[in-house]
Scaffold this motif. Structure first.
Motif, PDB file in Angstrom:
ATOM      1  N   VAL A 125      86.834  86.309  26.402  1.00 50.70           N
ATOM      2  CA  VAL A 125      87.075  86.905  25.002  1.00 50.70           C
ATOM      3  C   VAL A 125      86.516  88.476  25.242  1.00 50.70           C
ATOM      4  O   VAL A 125      85.618  88.608  26.187  1.00 50.70           O
ATOM      5  N   ALA A 126      86.976  89.352  24.377  1.00 51.67           N
ATOM      6  CA  ALA A 126      86.418  90.834  24.157  1.00 51.67           C
ATOM      7  C   ALA A 126      84.939  90.548  23.833  1.00 51.67           C
ATOM      8  O   ALA A 126      84.541  89.566  23.018  1.00 51.67           O
ATOM      9  N   THR A 127      83.938  91.600  24.096  1.00 52.96           N
ATOM     10  CA  THR A 127      82.699  91.679  23.875  1.00 52.96           C
ATOM     11  C   THR A 127      82.053  91.497  22.498  1.00 52.96           C
ATOM     12  O   THR A 127      81.468  90.492  22.220  1.00 52.96           O
ATOM     13  N   PRO A 128      82.952  91.979  21.489  1.00 53.82           N
ATOM     14  CA  PRO A 128      82.473  91.803  20.024  1.00 53.82           C
ATOM     15  C   PRO A 128      82.715  90.458  19.467  1.00 53.82           C
ATOM     16  O   PRO A 128      82.224  90.049  18.504  1.00 53.82           O
ATOM     17  N   VAL A 129      83.562  89.568  20.121  1.00 60.07           N
ATOM     18  CA  VAL A 129      83.972  88.326  19.748  1.00 60.07           C
ATOM     19  C   VAL A 129      82.520  87.423  19.784  1.00 60.07           C
ATOM     20  O   VAL A 129      82.653  86.545  18.719  1.00 60.07           O
ATOM     21  N   LEU A 130      81.938  87.472  20.734  1.00 65.25           N
ATOM     22  CA  LEU A 130      80.758  86.821  20.799  1.00 65.25           C
ATOM     23  C   LEU A 130      79.623  87.594  20.750  1.00 65.25           C
ATOM     24  O   LEU A 130      78.777  87.542  19.469  1.00 65.25           O
ATOM     25  N   ALA A 131      79.161  88.459  21.820  1.00 65.04           N
ATOM     26  CA  ALA A 131      77.992  89.305  21.700  1.00 65.04           C
ATOM     27  C   ALA A 131      78.153  90.363  22.810  1.00 65.04           C
ATOM     28  O   ALA A 131      78.741  89.920  23.887  1.00 65.04           O
ATOM     29  N   GLY A 132      77.463  91.287  22.628  1.00 68.51           N
ATOM     30  CA  GLY A 132      77.606  92.340  23.659  1.00 68.51           C
ATOM     31  C   GLY A 132      76.178  93.268  23.510  1.00 68.51           C
ATOM     32  O   GLY A 132      75.798  93.289  22.362  1.00 68.51           O
ATOM     33  N   LEU A 133      76.024  93.955  24.587  1.00 68.21           N
ATOM     34  CA  LEU A 133      74.909  94.999  24.680  1.00 68.21           C
ATOM     35  C   LEU A 133      75.354  96.358  24.829  1.00 68.21           C
ATOM     36  O   LEU A 133      76.261  96.554  25.881  1.00 68.21           O
ATOM     37  N   THR A 134      75.239  97.514  24.162  1.00 61.40           N
ATOM     38  CA  THR A 134      75.904  98.782  24.042  1.00 61.40           C
ATOM     39  C   THR A 134      74.737  99.762  24.374  1.00 61.40           C
ATOM     40  O   THR A 134      73.497  99.567  23.861  1.00 61.40           O
ATOM     41  N   PHE A 135      74.999 100.781  25.345  1.00 61.67           N
ATOM     42  CA  PHE A 135      73.826 101.684  25.612  1.00 61.67           C
ATOM     43  C   PHE A 135      74.246 103.121  25.120  1.00 61.67           C
ATOM     44  O   PHE A 135      75.663 103.325  25.317  1.00 61.67           O
ATOM     45  N   ASP A 136      73.526 103.867  24.389  1.00 60.47           N
ATOM     46  CA  ASP A 136      73.728 105.110  24.054  1.00 60.47           C
ATOM     47  C   ASP A 136      72.550 105.924  24.225  1.00 60.47           C
ATOM     48  O   ASP A 136      71.778 106.133  23.135  1.00 60.47           O
ATOM     49  N   TRP A 137      72.255 106.333  25.482  1.00 59.59           N
ATOM     50  CA  TRP A 137      70.652 106.967  25.718  1.00 59.59           C
ATOM     51  C   TRP A 137      70.008 107.744  24.757  1.00 59.59           C
ATOM     52  O   TRP A 137      70.974 108.578  24.304  1.00 59.59           O
ATOM     53  N   PRO A 138      69.046 107.385  24.199  1.00 58.06           N
ATOM     54  CA  PRO A 138      67.988 106.558  24.523  1.00 58.06           C
ATOM     55  C   PRO A 138      68.071 105.343  23.796  1.00 58.06           C
ATOM     56  O   PRO A 138      67.287 104.542  23.471  1.00 58.06           O
ATOM     57  N   GLN A 139      69.293 105.197  22.914  1.00 59.03           N
ATOM     58  CA  GLN A 139      69.246 103.883  22.021  1.00 59.03           C
ATOM     59  C   GLN A 139      70.347 102.885  23.041  1.00 59.03           C
ATOM     60  O   GLN A 139      71.113 103.198  23.495  1.00 59.03           O
ATOM     61  N   PHE A 140      69.857 101.788  22.121  1.00 58.32           N
ATOM     62  CA  PHE A 140      70.762 100.530  22.810  1.00 58.32           C
ATOM     63  C   PHE A 140      70.919  99.568  21.523  1.00 58.32           C
ATOM     64  O   PHE A 140      70.171  99.682  20.195  1.00 58.32           O
ATOM     65  N   ALA A 141      71.663  98.728  21.350  1.00 62.83           N
ATOM     66  CA  ALA A 141      72.314  97.764  20.217  1.00 62.83           C
ATOM     67  C   ALA A 141      72.726  96.492  20.980  1.00 62.83           C
ATOM     68  O   ALA A 141      73.619  96.684  21.848  1.00 62.83           O
ATOM     69  N   ILE A 142      72.549  95.484  20.339  1.00 64.30           N
ATOM     70  CA  ILE A 142      73.266  94.128  20.615  1.00 64.30           C
ATOM     71  C   ILE A 142      73.993  93.758  19.393  1.00 64.30           C
ATOM     72  O   ILE A 142      73.385  93.897  18.337  1.00 64.30           O
ATOM     73  N   VAL A 143      75.306  93.566  19.536  1.00 67.85           N
ATOM     74  CA  VAL A 143      76.238  93.409  18.579  1.00 67.85           C
ATOM     75  C   VAL A 143      76.739  91.996  18.874  1.00 67.85           C
ATOM     76  O   VAL A 143      76.836  91.398  19.986  1.00 67.85           O
ATOM     77  N   GLY A 144      77.126  91.355  17.710  1.00 67.78           N
ATOM     78  CA  GLY A 144      77.627  90.128  17.973  1.00 67.78           C
ATOM     79  C   GLY A 144      78.324  89.522  16.719  1.00 67.78           C
ATOM     80  O   GLY A 144      78.083  89.991  15.516  1.00 67.78           O
ATOM     81  N   ASN A 145      78.803  88.275  16.599  1.00 65.35           N
ATOM     82  CA  ASN A 145      79.680  87.518  15.659  1.00 65.35           C
ATOM     83  C   ASN A 145      78.868  86.293  15.495  1.00 65.35           C
ATOM     84  O   ASN A 145      78.825  85.393  16.284  1.00 65.35           O
ATOM     85  N   LEU A 146      78.064  85.977  14.456  1.00 66.35           N
ATOM     86  CA  LEU A 146      77.298  84.987  14.122  1.00 66.35           C
ATOM     87  C   LEU A 146      77.948  83.724  13.917  1.00 66.35           C
ATOM     88  O   LEU A 146      77.670  82.719  14.387  1.00 66.35           O
ATOM     89  N   GLN A 147      79.289  84.087  13.081  1.00 65.58           N
ATOM     90  CA  GLN A 147      80.185  82.503  12.890  1.00 65.58           C
ATOM     91  C   GLN A 147      80.683  82.015  14.040  1.00 65.58           C
ATOM     92  O   GLN A 147      80.591  81.023  14.314  1.00 65.58           O
ATOM     93  N   ASN A 148      80.866  83.091  15.098  1.00 62.34           N
ATOM     94  CA  ASN A 148      81.575  82.636  16.413  1.00 62.34           C
ATOM     95  C   ASN A 148      80.456  81.906  17.075  1.00 62.34           C
ATOM     96  O   ASN A 148      80.983  80.746  17.875  1.00 62.34           O
ATOM     97  N   ILE A 149      79.441  82.382  17.245  1.00 63.83           N
ATOM     98  CA  ILE A 149      78.301  81.936  17.934  1.00 63.83           C
ATOM     99  C   ILE A 149      77.919  80.513  17.472  1.00 63.83           C
ATOM    100  O   ILE A 149      77.686  79.413  18.236  1.00 63.83           O
TER     101      ILE A 149
END
Length: 322
Positions: free
Chosen positions: A173-197
């Motif tokens: 599946v594509a990253t946002p469907v479950l969960a993923g980690l994104t980098f944009d130095w110096p920041q990072f974020a973990i995104v995900g879909n709680l319902q799907n998890i």
């Protein structure tokens, strides 16, 4: 005890199959195929390249875990009679060093393929994979191995039963469907879909219960032997009678999340095919309750997994086709 490396016997293919305990490898492979089919049925996604790479990596790490545990049990054995008579390394006069090197090749294969998958999917996989491999290594390695504590059922159920299922879906599946980690130095974020998890957890529960039950059956069968080797597993703490009660419960508990998933239309109605194997599972439960022997009745635990999840596989295939 043999000390000359040339005096050890070679590992034949037949011994290798016993060394990696082929009869219990379904616990690692079947959840993978359920994950791939569930990804196709529920998320309408399939990436054959990622799936194939992950299958090879998963088989490699599964072989490593069993073989590495056999070598570590040989080295850590307090009961010399067990080490030289029951442990396959001692019984078959295998070289512990050669056996360990072979397993390290398996581990290296899994790590290399895992890094390839990180590149193909998302950085979050690096941390999930590292956690799984850490459990695999430190289960029998280190100053305080996990196997010396009542953690086997929990770890095997979560890592093999659910982790393999989750990652096999994650490959497709594509990253946002479950969960993923994104980098944009110096920041990072973990995104995900709680319902799907949450959906994944519900569908993955039977795998957790059944894989944990294989470990529990193994520990019940080896209880006296484990105590002599200073391995204090769940049956040691809760006793033989309660261990069998937990075994019986886990063997049947997987039916509840399947029924809920069908009612919520997460799984197809063909998943109710699991009810057809209930009589055989009950027969296996009675056989294991009568006598707990590694060479005979232990196999009823992996059989129960194959029966139940085999019907799940068939149900998902029919759901996809029709």
């Amino acid at each position: 005890m043999l000390t000359n490396e040339t005096a050890y016997r070679p590992m034949t293919f037949k011994i290798f199959l016993e060394f990696i305990r082929l009869n219990a490898k379904a616990a690692s492979v079947v959840p993978y195929f359920i994950g791939v089919l569930f990804s196709i049925y529920y998320f309408h996604a399939f990436n054959w390249i990622n799936s194939l790479i992950y299958l090879i990596a998963q088989v490699a790490i599964a072989l490593f875990v069993t073989g590495f545990n056999n070598v570590q049990d040989y080295y850590l054995a307090k009961d010399l009679h067990y080490r030289d008579t029951y442990n396959i390394v001692g019984r078959e006069h295998l070289s512990p060093r050669r056996s360990l090197r072979l397993m390290l090749v398996m581990l290296a294969t899994a790590i290399i393929l895992g890094l390839v998958l990180v590149f193909l999917t998302n950085w979050l996989l690096l941390f999930m994979g590292a956690a799984a491999i850490g459990v695999a290594i430190f289960y029998t390695y280190g100053p305080v191995p996990f196997s010396r504590f009542p953690l086997g059922e929990l770890l095997s159920g979560c890592v093999e039963g659910f982790g393999v299922f989750f990652l096999s879906v994650y490959m497709n599946v594509a990253t946002p469907v479950l969960a993923g980690l994104t980098f944009d130095w110096p920041q990072f974020a973990i995104v995900g879909n709680l319902q799907n998890i949450l959906v994944m957890i519900l569908v993955g529960l039977p795998g957790i219960f059944l894989v944990a039950n294989i470990m529990l059956a193994d520990n019940i069968s080896d209880l006296k032997q484990d105590i002599r080797n200073e391995r204090y597993t769940v049956p040691y703490y809760i006793g033989h009678r309660w261990s069998l009660k937990v075994y019986d419960t886990l063997a049947l508990l997987g039916y509840i999340p399947v029924l809920i998933s069908v009612a919520l239309q997460i799984l197809p109605i063909t998943q109710l095919l699991v009810l057809l194997v209930l009589p055989k599972i009950l027969k296996n439960i009675r056989a294991f309750n009568a006598v707990q022997v590694k060479e005979t009745t232990f196999n009823t635990a992996p059989q129960n997994l194959m029966l139940f999840q085999g019907m799940q596989l068939l149900g998902l295939i029919l759901g996809i086709l029709f």
